[in-house]
Design an enzyme around this catalytic site. Sequence first.
Site: not given
Length: 213
Positions: A14, A88, A127, A160, A171
């Site tokens: 996203k 969400r 990431r 992160r 998640r």
Amino acid sequence: MKAVVLLGPPGAGKGTVAEVLSEKGYRHVSTGDLLRAQIKEQTPLGLEAKALMEQGKFVPDNVVVGMIRDLISNTDGSANFLLDGFPRTLVQAQKLDELIASENGTIERVILLRCPDKVIVKRLSGRRSCPECGAVYHMLYNPPKNGEVCDNDATALIQRSDDKEETILNRLSVYAEQTAPLIGFYAEKGLVREVNADQSIADVRADVMEQLA
Ligand code: AP5
């Protein structure tokens, strides 16, 4: 006021897609980024959010709805918002409808990025992001030019804290339980456009642009 909602599981891309849409005049609003800014500033809201985010849990609806309400009400009516990570939950989606109606705005499209779980785990574990400018990289698929520093400002990149494998799996299950029902909510309104996010970044961006044309 117009809004495009980017919907999809964590790691579907996203934020990566949003970068290119920002260049097309959309104002990118990521509730995850807004919350991380509060954490960085060590505000009371940030301290509350940090503990939840590190476990892969959602921050309470009233907190994120409040942030979006402030943002929308402080922006002039001609803005084009690109909402990344909001709504969400069904409660957030209903509140967004109310907020948009109060500004005489519309949700133009809901872009749904589809991506298999095993691809997501690989993406999130590789990431890295820049704590200074927010640029997002992947050590294999979208690497920075020089080692682990940001191309824009040479700041050392960070991982992160919610990108550990155990938290990623949590998640994904929170997404399936609380966010996936939004697909039906928006499909009933005829707003959903699906994009296969399991292809190259360039192809995903091109498909998203086509769905917005
Ligand atoms: P948030 O920051 O929104 O995280 P998320 O939705 O879990 O999404 P991500 O940012 O992890 O992934 P992304 O889809 O943007 O993927 P990206 O482009 O980075 O939220 C974090 C937390 O905040 C939540 O868990 C929750 O606690 C809280 N929160 C936020 N909003 C909330 C709300 N509304 N209500 C309640 N709580 C809320 O890409 C991932 C990686 O893959 C990158 O390395 C990228 O380079 C790479 N990549 C991207 N696309 C491709 C591709 N096509 N091919 C190869 N690699 C790719």
